[in-house]
Design a protein around this motif. Structure first.
Motif, PDB file in Angstrom:
ATOM      1  N   ALA A 237      31.964  45.965  47.680  1.00 30.91           N
ATOM      2  CA  ALA A 237      33.383  46.061  47.308  1.00 30.91           C
ATOM      3  C   ALA A 237      34.301  44.945  48.323  1.00 30.91           C
ATOM      4  CB  ALA A 237      34.007  47.535  47.579  1.00 30.91           C
ATOM      5  N   LYS A 243      38.788  45.166  42.966  1.00 35.25           N
ATOM      6  CA  LYS A 243      39.942  45.713  42.792  1.00 35.25           C
ATOM      7  C   LYS A 243      39.474  47.283  42.130  1.00 35.25           C
ATOM      8  CE  LYS A 243      41.871  41.417  41.421  1.00 35.25           C
ATOM      9  NZ  LYS A 243      42.807  40.567  40.237  1.00 35.25           N
ATOM     10  N   PHE A 244      40.580  48.082  42.052  1.00 32.46           N
ATOM     11  CA  PHE A 244      40.522  49.522  41.629  1.00 32.46           C
ATOM     12  C   PHE A 244      40.060  49.384  40.066  1.00 32.46           C
ATOM     13  CE2 PHE A 244      42.085  53.022  39.428  1.00 32.46           C
ATOM     14  CZ  PHE A 244      41.479  54.103  39.971  1.00 32.46           C
ATOM     15  N   SER A 245      40.588  48.267  39.163  1.00 33.63           N
ATOM     16  CA  SER A 245      40.027  48.253  38.091  1.00 33.63           C
ATOM     17  C   SER A 245      38.558  47.991  37.806  1.00 33.63           C
ATOM     18  CB  SER A 245      40.979  47.209  37.234  1.00 33.63           C
ATOM     19  OG  SER A 245      40.765  46.036  37.971  1.00 33.63           O
ATOM     20  N   ASP A 246      38.098  47.131  38.673  1.00 35.73           N
ATOM     21  CA  ASP A 246      36.620  46.927  38.687  1.00 35.73           C
ATOM     22  C   ASP A 246      36.078  48.021  38.794  1.00 35.73           C
ATOM     23  OD1 ASP A 246      36.885  44.174  38.443  1.00 35.73           O
ATOM     24  OD2 ASP A 246      37.212  43.908  40.661  1.00 35.73           O
ATOM     25  N   PHE A 247      36.358  49.094  39.796  1.00 39.93           N
ATOM     26  CA  PHE A 247      35.309  50.230  39.772  1.00 39.93           C
ATOM     27  C   PHE A 247      35.683  51.184  38.761  1.00 39.93           C
ATOM     28  CE2 PHE A 247      34.195  48.423  43.893  1.00 39.93           C
ATOM     29  CZ  PHE A 247      32.842  48.987  44.081  1.00 39.93           C
ATOM     30  N   ALA A 248      37.068  51.181  38.061  1.00 37.33           N
ATOM     31  CA  ALA A 248      37.089  51.745  37.186  1.00 37.33           C
ATOM     32  C   ALA A 248      36.042  51.457  35.921  1.00 37.33           C
ATOM     33  CB  ALA A 248      38.530  51.768  36.527  1.00 37.33           C
TER      34      ALA A 248
END
Length: 391
Positions: A237, A243-248
Motif C-alpha cells: 500500500a 488509495k482507499f478506492s484501490d483497496f475497496a
C-alpha cells in the motif's frame, strides 16, 4: 448415544459429499456437522457447534485466509505480477512456462491458474508450445506449493485441525512439493532450452518483495502469520501509494462469502468430530479391512477427487485421521502420506476449477491432457510411497 459414532460420521460425510453437488461446500459441511452433532449428543450437540463458531481461533483463521487472498489480489491489481512475468519471459524463454505459474502459485487466489495462463498466452505461440502442454505446465506448476506454503487455506486449516504451527506442518509436507516438481519436469521434454539473463530480471523479481517480507517475519522472526500478512499488505500500500478506492476494489474479490463460510464450517465440523471421538472410531473400523496407511491414503484421495477443492482434504478427511497423523505432536511421514493423497485427488479431479479454466483458456479438452496428468500424478505418488516406506 442414539447411534454409533462411526455410523454417524459416515452418514454425515455421505450427506456432505451428496450436498456439495447442489450447494456451497460450507453449507454442506454445516449440515454434516449438525447431523453428526445430533446423532452423537442429541440437542446438546448444537451447543458444541455454537462454541466452535465463537472460538477466537476460528475468527483468526478466517482473518488469515482473507488477508492471504488480499495480498495476492493486491499484487495483481498494482501490476506487480505482470512485471514478474515479463522479466522471466525475457530471461528464461520457454521455461517461463514453469517459472511463471510457480511464482504466481505463491499467492493463493481462487481460480488463480487463469491469471498465470493469461500471462503465458502470448508466449505459447512464440515458443511453439501446444495447447495441451501449455495447459498441463500451467496447471501443475501453479499448484506445487499448496501442500506446505503457509498462505494456502488448505495448510492454514490443516495446521489448525492438527493443533500445530505452520512450520511443523510444512516440515512434514514440503517433500510432496519436491516430488511434484520432479514429476512435472517430465513435461519439459522437447522444450527449447535457453537462458539469457536480461538486465531487468532483478527489477522484475523485486516485485516479489511482499513474499520476502512474509518469509522474514513469519518464518525467520516467528511473528504470527496474521501480523506478517498485515505488514506485507501495508508495504504494498505504501509502495504503490494506494488509495482507499484501490483497496475497496481489491476487497470486492478477497472478501469471498463462500470461503469465509467454509472456514467457519470446517472449524465447527472439526470440533464436533473431536468431541464425539468419531474419527478414531471410524479409522479403527476402516483399518480392520486395510493396513492403516493404505486406508488413510485411499480415504483422503477419494475425498479430494470427489470435491476437486484443495480445502476439502484438510476439512473433511484430515479430522478423521488424527489418530494416524497425530495431533499436537504429529507423525511427519504419516501426515505427508495423507496430504499427498488429498493433493493428488484434487489435482486429478475433473471438477478442479483451475484445471477447467486453464483448459478453456488454451482451447483444449481435458480428455486430451488427462492421460499425461495421470502419469505425472502417478510419479508423484510413487515417490511419496517410496519415501514413506523407507522412512
Amino acid at each position: 448415544m442414539a447411534t454409533s459414532s462411526s455410523f454417524a460420521l459416515l452418514l454425515s460425510i455421505a450427506v456432505v459429499l451428496i450436498l456439495i453437488r447442489k450447494m456451497n461446500i460450507g453449507l454442506a459441511l454445516f449440515v454434516g456437522s449438525a447431523i453428526l452433532a445430533y446423532l452423537t449428543f442429541g440437542f446438546d450437540g448444537f451447543i458444541v457447534m455454537l462454541k466452535a463458531l465463537a472460538n477466537p481461533q476460528t475468527i483468526k483463521i478466517v482473518a488469515i485466509v482473507i488477508l492471504a487472498f488480499t495480498l495476492g489480489y493486491s499484487m495483481e491489481y498494482f501490476g506487480m505480477l505482470k512485471e514478474v512475468a515479463g522479466g522471466l519471459s525475457n530471461s528464461f524463454g520457454a521455461y517461463s512456462f514453469l517459472l511463471i505459474p510457480l511464482l504466481i502459485g505463491l499467492l493463493p487466489m481462487p481460480g488463480g491458474a487463469l491469471i498465470s495462463a493469461v500471462m503465458l498466452g502470448p508466449l505459447a505461440k512464440m515458443y511453439r508450445i501446444s495447447p495441451e502442454k501449455a495447459t498441463l505446465l500451467n496447471y501443475w506448476f501453479r499448484h506445487i506449493w499448496v501442500t506446505f506454503w503457509p498462505l494456502y487455506p488448505s495448510v492454514i486449516i490443516g495446521a489448525a485441525v492438527l493443533n500445530v504451527d505452520f512450520f511443523h506442518f510444512a516440515s512434514a509436507t514440503f517433500p510432496i512439493g519436491v516430488f511434484a516438481t520432479l514429476a512435472g519436469l517430465t513435461l519439459t521434454k522437447g522444450m527449447e532450452r535457453r537462458l539469457r539473463v536480461s538486465r531487468d530480471i532483478l527489477d522484475s523479481l523485486a516485485n516479489l518483495y511482499p513474499i520476502a517480507i512474509l518469509l522474514v517475519f513469519s518464518v525467520l522472526l516467528k511473528i504470527d502469520l496474521l501480523f506478517s500478512l498485515v505488514i506485507a499488505i501495508a508495504a504494498v500500500a505504501v509502495h504503490k501509494r494506494a488509495k482507499f478506492s484501490d483497496f475497496a476494489n481489491i476487497f470486492k474479490k478477497t472478501v469471498d462469502k463462500k470461503i469465509i463460510l467454509l472456514v467457519f464450517a470446517v472449524m465447527v465440523y472439526k470440533s464436533v468430530i473431536e468431541a464425539s471421538g468419531a474419527a478414531e472410531s471410524l479409522f479403527t473400523d476402516i483399518s480392520l479391512e486395510f493396513p492403516a496407511p493404505v486406508a488413510a491414503f485411499l480415504l483422503t484421495l477419494l475425498v479430494g477427487f470427489a470435491t476437486g477443492i484443495e480445502m476439502s482434504y484438510s476439512s473433511i478427511a484430515l479430522p478423521l485421521l488424527t489418530s494416524f497423523t497425530g495431533s499436537g505432536v504429529i507423525v511427519p511421514e504419516n501426515l505427508m502420506l495423507v496430504i499427498a493423497a488429498g493433493y493428488l485427488g484434487v489435482m486429478l479431479s475433473p471438477m478442479h476449477l483451475c484445471y477447467v479454466l486453464t483448459a478453456e483458456y488454451f482451447r483444449t479438452e481435458i480428455s486430451k491432457t488427462y492421460k499425461q496428468l495421470l502419469a505425472i500424478a502417478g510419479i508423484t505418488a510413487a515417490l511419496v510411497w517410496v519415501v514413506y516406506l523407507v522412512v
